[in-house]
Enzyme design. Structure first.
Site, PDB file in Angstrom:
ATOM      1  N   ASP A 173      -2.452   4.444  -1.143  1.00 19.28           N
ATOM      2  CA  ASP A 173      -1.545   3.758  -2.058  1.00 19.28           C
ATOM      3  C   ASP A 173      -2.319   2.866  -3.025  1.00 19.28           C
ATOM      4  O   ASP A 173      -2.078   2.857  -4.229  1.00 19.28           O
ATOM      5  CB  ASP A 173      -0.551   2.895  -1.272  1.00 19.28           C
ATOM      6  CG  ASP A 173       0.328   3.718  -0.349  1.00 19.28           C
ATOM      7  OD1 ASP A 173       0.336   4.956  -0.490  1.00 19.28           O
ATOM      8  OD2 ASP A 173       0.975   3.132   0.526  1.00 19.28           O
ATOM      9  N   GLY A 202      11.059  -0.092  -0.813  1.00 19.76           N
ATOM     10  CA  GLY A 202      11.431   0.769   0.299  1.00 19.76           C
ATOM     11  C   GLY A 202      11.727   2.193  -0.091  1.00 19.76           C
ATOM     12  O   GLY A 202      12.384   2.920   0.647  1.00 19.76           O
ATOM     13  N   ASP A 207      -4.562   9.821   5.146  1.00 18.35           N
ATOM     14  CA  ASP A 207      -5.593   8.957   4.567  1.00 18.35           C
ATOM     15  C   ASP A 207      -6.252   8.082   5.618  1.00 18.35           C
ATOM     16  O   ASP A 207      -7.463   7.863   5.590  1.00 18.35           O
ATOM     17  CB  ASP A 207      -5.035   8.116   3.417  1.00 18.35           C
ATOM     18  CG  ASP A 207      -3.827   7.274   3.796  1.00 18.35           C
ATOM     19  OD1 ASP A 207      -3.141   7.606   4.797  1.00 18.35           O
ATOM     20  OD2 ASP A 207      -3.545   6.281   3.100  1.00 18.35           O
TER      21      ASP A 207
END
Length: 554
Positions: A251, A190, A63
Site C-alpha cells: 500500500d 474502509g 506482500d
C-alpha cells in the site's frame, strides 16, 4: 531506480496537476483546502502534502510473504494542508498548544472532530539519580479506530527518525515545531483502496515538510541525505504498525512510488524495487465499493494479523519439511523458502523464469502442510494451536516468543495449508499478469488485444476464487459484486485490498465503461437509485496516477 528518486516538491499547480490524471477536478479541491485552512487558522498553509490511494490489480496478501505485487495509484487521495503555528513571544510553554511539537489537527469532514495533542519523551530511571530519555511518545489508541491515530502514526516516525532525545546529542535539543493541520480525503475509508496508508504517508510527508526535513535531512540523527521514495515507504510501513497493522508494504509503495499512466510491479526481496508496467491499450479498471466497511485494524486479530502469522508459521513448517536450514528464532517467509530451496544467493534475486518454475513446483509441495491423521471425510484443513506448535518444531515458549509476542491473533484452527497454497498460486498469477502486459507493450499492439484482456481477466477471476476459498478474505457482498461485474461485461473482477469488505476492481473495455457502470447500478441492490455524484462516490473508473508529493507555497 524509481525507489531511489526523491519526493517531488512542486511550487506551482500546473506542473503538479499534470501528473495527477484528468477524471477529477483537482484544482477545485486543492484551492478549497488552502482557502479553508486560511479561514480556520488565519494564514495560508506552508505546504499541502498529497498521498493517493491505490488499487491492487492482482497479488493479494502476498506482500508480507515478500512476493511481488501489481498495484496502481489512483487519482483519489488524501491531502493535508499544514503550517507552523506562531508562538507569541510573551507565551510560555505551559500552554499546551504552544508546547514544542504540539499539533492542532482538523478535518474537512464534519464527522471528525478537532484534535489537539503533543508528543512527549519517554524516560526511565537508570540509577544514581540519572534519567535516560529513550525516545518520543504519542498516545495512539490501537483498540479504537480514530482518524487522528493515522496522523499521529505519521508524526511518530518523523519524531523518532529526525529529532534526537533531549540528552542524546550532548547539546541543545532540536525540538519539533508547533503545527496546524487540515485534512481532506477522497479515498473512501474502509473501501480496500488503502485510505489508511495514504493518510499515514500524507501525515509523514506533512510533518517532514513543515519541520524543514525534506530540504535538509539528517535522518536517525546521522549523515545528511535527502529522503528517497523508498525511504519514505519504509518509514510509512513502520509508522502504520503504530495503529496495530503489520503491513507488508504494498500500500505504501504504491502510494509513494507510482507513475502516472502505469501500474507498478513492486518486489520486496531481497530489497524494495519498483518497475512501471504499461497496461494494454483501451483497458480501464473500474472500482466498485461493496459498502461493507473493512478496516484492517478493527478485525486484525481474526483477519489481517492472523493471516500474517499463519503465512509465517506455514513457511517455517514447509522449510522444515523440505530440509531447509532455518534459525531457531528466524521468521522465514514463504518467498525466502523458495529462494533457499533452489540455492538463491543472499542479496540476489532469481530470474523471473526460474521463480515461475519454482512457484509451479510449490503448488505441489504445499500439500505437506495438510494436517495428518484426520478421519476420512474430515474437511477441516486447519490445525489447532497445539498441533501448529508441534509442526513448527519449537517449544511452546519459543513459539510464543517468535510468532505471538508481537501481535494479537484469535482462532481455534490455523489454516497453514490454505494460506500457503493461495500465496504461491497468487505469486505465480502476478508473474503471468505482468508477462501478458509486457508482451502486449513489446508487440506495439494498439488494437486493444481482446485475447490479452481475456487472459488478464481470467487471472483476476482465479485470484478472486483463491481469496474467497483459500485465504478466506472475501465476503458475500464482494462475491456477489464480482459475479455481477462479469455478467455486466467485465473481462475479470476481484476484490482489491485486504478484503472482508471494501472494493472490487474490474477490467473493462474502454468503450464499455459507462454501460458497465449502469448495469452494476441496476443489479447491485445498494446502488439502485443512485445518480450523479452519489453514484460516482461508490463506483468509478480510474487511470493510474502519480505517487505522493508536496506542494510548497511561497
Amino acid at each position: 531506480m524509481a525507489a531511489e528518486q526523491p519526493i517531488p516538491i512542486y511550487t506551482n499547480l500546473t506542473d503538479l496537476y499534470a501528473n495527477l490524471g484528468t477524471s477529477l477536478n483537482h484544482a477545485v479541491r486543492w484551492n478549497n483546502l488552502a482557502e479553508e485552512f486560511k479561514r480556520r487558522f488565519g494564514r495560508k498553509p506552508a505546504y499541502i502534502a498529497r498521498a493517493p490511494g491505490r488499487v491492487n490489480l492482482i497479488g493479494e496478501h502476498i506482500d508480507y510473504a515478500l512476493f511481488g505485487v501489481l498495484p496502481a495509484a489512483i487519482e483519489r487521495d488524501i491531502l493535508i494542508a499544514c503550517a507552523p503555528r506562531p508562538v507569541p513571544s510573551s507565551s510560555t510553554t505551559v500552554e499546551p498548544h504552544h508546547s514544542p511539537g504540539s499539533v492542532i489537527a482538523e478535518n474537512l469532514h464534519p464527522k471528525y472532530t478537532r484534535q489537539a495533542f503533543s508528543p512527549s519523551q519517554k524516560s526511565k530511571d537508570i540509577g544514581d539519580d540519572e534519567v535516560h530519555v529513550e525516545g518520543w511518545h504519542l498516545d495512539i489508541n490501537t483498540q479504537e479506530l480514530r482518524w487522528e491515530s493515522y496522523v499521529k502514526a505519521g508524526y511518530f516516525g518523523v519524531l523518532n527518525h529526525y529529532f534526537a532525545p533531549m540528552n542524546a546529542s550532548g547539546g541543545e535539543a532540536d525540538h519539533p515545531i508547533p503545527v496546524d493541520l487540515l485534512v481532506t480525503g477522497s479515498v473512501p475509508a474502509g473501501s480496500g483502496l488503502s485510505s489508511s496508508a495514504a493518510m499515514v504517508v500524507a501525515s509523514t510527508l506533512a510533518f517532514l515538510a513543515v519541520n524543514g526535513k525534506l530540504d535538509d535531512q539528517k535522518g536517525s540523527f546521522g549523515a545528511e541525505s535527502r529522503l528517497s521514495k523508498g525511504g519514505l515507504v519504509k518509514m510509512a510501513m513502520e509508522n502504520e504498525k503504530r495503529v496495530g497493522v503489520n503491513s507488508g508494504g504494498m500500500d505504501q509503495a504504491a502510494s509513494v512510488i507510482s507513475n502516472a499512466g502505469s501500474a507498478l510491479y513492486i518486489t520486496f526481496f531481497p530489497a524494495l524495487k519498483a518497475l512501471p508496467i504499461q497496461l494494454p491499450p483501451r483497458s480501464v479498471f473500474v472500482c466498485a465499493n461493496s459498502l461493507v466497511v473493512a478496516d484492517k485494524v478493527v478485525g486484525a486479530k481474526r483477519g489481517y494479523n492472523l493471516r500474517v502469522v499463519e503465512t509465517l508459521v506455514g513457511a517455517r513448517v514447509l522449510a522444515k519439511v523440505l530440509g531447509i536450514d532455518i534459525g531457531e528464532k528466524e521468521k522465514i517467509t514463504l518467498r525466502e523458502v523458495v529462494g533457499r530451496l533452489v540455492g538463491e544467493k543472499k542479496g540476489e534475486e532469481m530470474d523471473v523464469g526460474d521463480l515461475r518454475r519454482v512457484l509451479e513446483r510449490m503448488g505441489k509441495e504445499v500439500e505437506a502442510l495438510k494436517p495428518k491423521g484426520r478421519a476420512a471425510g474430515d474437511n477441516e484443513l486447519g490445525v489447532t494451536m497445539d498441533e501448529m506448535i508441534d509442526m513448527s518444531g519449537l517449544t511452546p515458549a519459543l513459539f510464543q516468543e517468535v510468532y505471538l509476542s508481537w501481535v494479537e491473533v484469535e482462532a481455534t484452527h490455523f489454516q497453514l495449508y490454505k494460506r500457503a497454497k493461495h500465496v504461491y498460486a497468487e505469486a505465480l498469477r502476478v508473474l503471468q499478469f505482468q508477462e501478458s502486459c509486457l508482451t502486449t507493450a513489446e508487440s506495439s499492439n494498439t488494437s486493444g488485444g481482446s485475447s490479452v484482456l481475456q487472459n488478464l481477466g481470467r487471472l483476476m477471476n482465479e485470484s478472486q476464487t483463491s481469496c474467497a476459498e483459500l485465504f478466506e478474505c472475501s465476503c458475500p457482498e464482494l462475491n456477489e459484486l464480482t459475479q455481477l461485474a462479469r455478467q455486466a461485461g467485465a473481462f475479470g473482477s476481484r476484490l482489491t485490498g485486504a478484503g472482508w469488505g471494501g472494493c472490487t476492481v474490474s477490467l473493462v473495455a474502454e468503450n464499455e465503461v459507462d454501460a458497465f457502470i449502469s448495469r452494476i447500478r441496476d443489479t447491485y441492490a445498494p446502488y439502485r437509485g443512485l445518480e450523479g455524484e452519489a453514484l460516482s462516490e461508490v463506483i468509478f473508473a480510474t487511470r493510474p496516477s502519480s505517487g505522493a508529493c508536496v506542494l510548497k507555497f511561497d
